[in-house]
Design a protein around this motif. Structure first.
Motif, PDB file in Angstrom:
ATOM      1  N   TYR A  12       0.776  -1.303   0.068  1.00  0.00           N
ATOM      2  CA  TYR A  12      -0.031   0.163  -0.044  1.00  0.00           C
ATOM      3  C   TYR A  12       0.975   1.180   0.089  1.00  0.00           C
ATOM      4  O   TYR A  12       1.921   1.185   0.549  1.00  0.00           O
ATOM      5  CB  TYR A  12      -1.038   0.066   1.271  1.00  0.00           C
ATOM      6  N   GLY A  13       0.389   2.361  -0.713  1.00  0.00           N
ATOM      7  CA  GLY A  13       1.381   3.625  -0.640  1.00  0.00           C
ATOM      8  C   GLY A  13       2.083   3.675  -1.930  1.00  0.00           C
ATOM      9  O   GLY A  13       1.937   2.890  -2.803  1.00  0.00           O
ATOM     10  N   PRO A  14       2.882   4.684  -1.756  1.00  0.00           N
ATOM     11  CA  PRO A  14       2.988   5.798  -1.036  1.00  0.00           C
ATOM     12  C   PRO A  14       1.691   6.534  -0.812  1.00  0.00           C
ATOM     13  O   PRO A  14       0.966   6.581  -1.863  1.00  0.00           O
ATOM     14  CB  PRO A  14       4.239   6.585  -1.323  1.00  0.00           C
ATOM     15  N   PHE A  15       1.549   7.462   0.075  1.00  0.00           N
ATOM     16  CA  PHE A  15       0.388   7.998   0.446  1.00  0.00           C
ATOM     17  C   PHE A  15       0.485   9.525   0.576  1.00  0.00           C
ATOM     18  O   PHE A  15       1.569  10.171   0.772  1.00  0.00           O
ATOM     19  CB  PHE A  15      -0.164   7.776   1.819  1.00  0.00           C
ATOM     20  N   PRO A  16      -0.458  10.275  -0.326  1.00  0.00           N
ATOM     21  CA  PRO A  16      -0.275  11.896  -0.010  1.00  0.00           C
ATOM     22  C   PRO A  16      -0.177  12.317   0.966  1.00  0.00           C
ATOM     23  O   PRO A  16      -0.707  12.119   2.173  1.00  0.00           O
ATOM     24  CB  PRO A  16      -1.635  12.139  -1.005  1.00  0.00           C
ATOM     25  N   GLY A  17       0.822  13.525   0.957  1.00  0.00           N
ATOM     26  CA  GLY A  17       0.953  13.984   2.291  1.00  0.00           C
ATOM     27  C   GLY A  17       1.693  13.103   3.508  1.00  0.00           C
ATOM     28  O   GLY A  17       1.949  13.720   4.601  1.00  0.00           O
ATOM     29  N   PHE A  33      -1.317   4.220  10.605  1.00  0.00           N
ATOM     30  CA  PHE A  33       0.238   4.415  10.485  1.00  0.00           C
ATOM     31  C   PHE A  33       0.776   5.701  11.017  1.00  0.00           C
ATOM     32  O   PHE A  33       0.080   6.696  10.863  1.00  0.00           O
ATOM     33  CB  PHE A  33       0.981   4.052   9.203  1.00  0.00           C
ATOM     34  N   ALA A  34       1.652   5.713  11.669  1.00  0.00           N
ATOM     35  CA  ALA A  34       2.356   7.074  12.310  1.00  0.00           C
ATOM     36  C   ALA A  34       3.154   7.714  11.123  1.00  0.00           C
ATOM     37  O   ALA A  34       4.464   7.117  10.347  1.00  0.00           O
ATOM     38  CB  ALA A  34       3.626   6.701  13.295  1.00  0.00           C
ATOM     39  N   ALA A  35       3.056   8.962  10.688  1.00  0.00           N
ATOM     40  CA  ALA A  35       3.438   9.718   9.502  1.00  0.00           C
ATOM     41  C   ALA A  35       4.439  10.914   9.789  1.00  0.00           C
ATOM     42  O   ALA A  35       4.594  11.443   9.130  1.00  0.00           O
ATOM     43  CB  ALA A  35       2.425  10.160   8.482  1.00  0.00           C
ATOM     44  N   SER A  52      -7.212  11.108   9.550  1.00  0.00           N
ATOM     45  CA  SER A  52      -5.838  11.550   9.882  1.00  0.00           C
ATOM     46  C   SER A  52      -5.941  12.312  11.083  1.00  0.00           C
ATOM     47  O   SER A  52      -7.058  13.422  11.420  1.00  0.00           O
ATOM     48  CB  SER A  52      -5.226  12.583   8.776  1.00  0.00           C
ATOM     49  N   ILE A  53      -5.105  12.100  12.165  1.00  0.00           N
ATOM     50  CA  ILE A  53      -4.996  12.608  13.391  1.00  0.00           C
ATOM     51  C   ILE A  53      -4.124  13.512  13.729  1.00  0.00           C
ATOM     52  O   ILE A  53      -2.753  12.721  13.754  1.00  0.00           O
ATOM     53  CB  ILE A  53      -5.336  11.675  14.562  1.00  0.00           C
ATOM     54  N   ASP A  54      -4.153  14.689  13.760  1.00  0.00           N
ATOM     55  CA  ASP A  54      -2.773  15.533  14.055  1.00  0.00           C
ATOM     56  C   ASP A  54      -2.106  15.308  15.378  1.00  0.00           C
ATOM     57  O   ASP A  54      -2.821  15.856  16.463  1.00  0.00           O
ATOM     58  CB  ASP A  54      -3.234  17.147  13.895  1.00  0.00           C
ATOM     59  N   VAL A  55      -1.149  14.491  15.537  1.00  0.00           N
ATOM     60  CA  VAL A  55      -0.508  14.193  16.710  1.00  0.00           C
ATOM     61  C   VAL A  55       1.016  13.760  16.294  1.00  0.00           C
ATOM     62  O   VAL A  55       1.265  13.290  15.279  1.00  0.00           O
ATOM     63  CB  VAL A  55      -0.997  13.041  17.546  1.00  0.00           C
ATOM     64  N   SER A 198      10.210   4.764   2.458  1.00  0.00           N
ATOM     65  CA  SER A 198       9.556   4.482   1.168  1.00  0.00           C
ATOM     66  C   SER A 198       8.205   5.063   1.003  1.00  0.00           C
ATOM     67  O   SER A 198       7.699   5.131   0.189  1.00  0.00           O
ATOM     68  CB  SER A 198       9.598   2.813   0.856  1.00  0.00           C
ATOM     69  N   GLY A 199       7.527   5.155   2.083  1.00  0.00           N
ATOM     70  CA  GLY A 199       6.416   5.629   2.320  1.00  0.00           C
ATOM     71  C   GLY A 199       5.261   4.466   2.121  1.00  0.00           C
ATOM     72  O   GLY A 199       4.113   5.005   1.820  1.00  0.00           O
ATOM     73  N   LYS A 200       5.684   3.271   2.343  1.00  0.00           N
ATOM     74  CA  LYS A 200       4.841   2.235   1.842  1.00  0.00           C
ATOM     75  C   LYS A 200       4.408   1.310   3.165  1.00  0.00           C
ATOM     76  O   LYS A 200       5.251   1.285   4.153  1.00  0.00           O
ATOM     77  CB  LYS A 200       5.396   1.387   0.838  1.00  0.00           C
TER      78      LYS A 200
END
Length: 217
Positions: A12-17, A33-35, A52-55, A198-200
């Motif tokens: 899965y991914g990479p994901f925008p942002g 996932f932690a981004a 998306s949770i801002d933390v 890799s963002g995946k």
């Protein structure tokens, strides 16, 4: 002891942002996932980010059936996934790398010291520590087995260790250059592995125990 190659069955991914994937967890329906600056939820059917949770989210992520737990530098935040509100904060031993929930306690990897700590989720008190003898990234429990990822010299392995002694019981190598930054089981036949820069997120077939045939989906 069983050595084998890890079998990647989906990506899965990479994901925008999201420039990277750190910790990962699974709530029974979607993968979180932690981004870095947020925790994001991924729908497994579409592969799209749905929440998306801002933390601050630099390392391991866990789910206790109701709340998310997220390592941010030297502490762990307990988060309500419905509101995104941080409900409590406890210290993370050694800064923390991987994170897992198992039978009422949190299990925290300490990367460079090659350790996994069992801690009280209310206070952060360390209940016991096992030495893995390998750099510890993601941590996961499934069917009474303790697994963790490793990451050294751009090479990662998926390891099953004795939860009492830390002795290595199984080792499954990822393909060259594919690292494991976070790890979680779906409770059945899959592990979700964070892929760092890799963002995946990579789905790896859960290996069977040494001496037994691997399960098939």
């Amino acid at each position: 002891m069983k050595h084998a190659a890890a079998e990647i069955i989906h990506e899965y991914g990479p994901f925008p942002g999201a420039d990277r994937v750190n910790g990962v967890t699974y709530d029974g329906k979607q993968v979180w996932f932690a981004a870095g600056d947020a925790i994001k939820a991924v729908d497994l059917e579409s592969g799209q980010v749905t929440r998306s949770i801002d933390v601050a989210a630099q390392a391991g992520t866990a789910f206790d059936g109701k709340h998310l737990y997220q390592i941010s530098e030297d502490h762990i935040d307990k988060i309500d996934p419905d509101t995104g509100r941080v409900l409590a904060t406890i210290p993370a031993p050694g800064g923390g790398s991987g994170l897992a929930w198992h039978e009422g306690t949190l299990w925290v990897g300490e990367y460079r010291k090659r350790m996994i700590h069992q801690i009280d989720p209310a206070t952060g008190t360390v209940l016991r520590t096992i030495e893995s003898k390998r750099f510890v990234t993601g941590v996961s429990w499934v069917d009474g087995d303790l697994w963790h990822g490793t990451w050294e010299n751009e090479q990662s392995e998926l390891c099953r260790v004795d939860p009492q002694t830390g002795d290595l019981l199984q080792s499954h190598e990822m393909p060259a250059g594919l690292i494991i930054s976070g790890l979680e089981s779906d409770g059945a036949d899959r592990f979700f592995c964070g892929g760092g820069s890799s963002g995946k997120i990579r789905t790896v077939r859960r290996p069977g125990r040494a001496g037994k045939r691997d399960k098939k989906p």
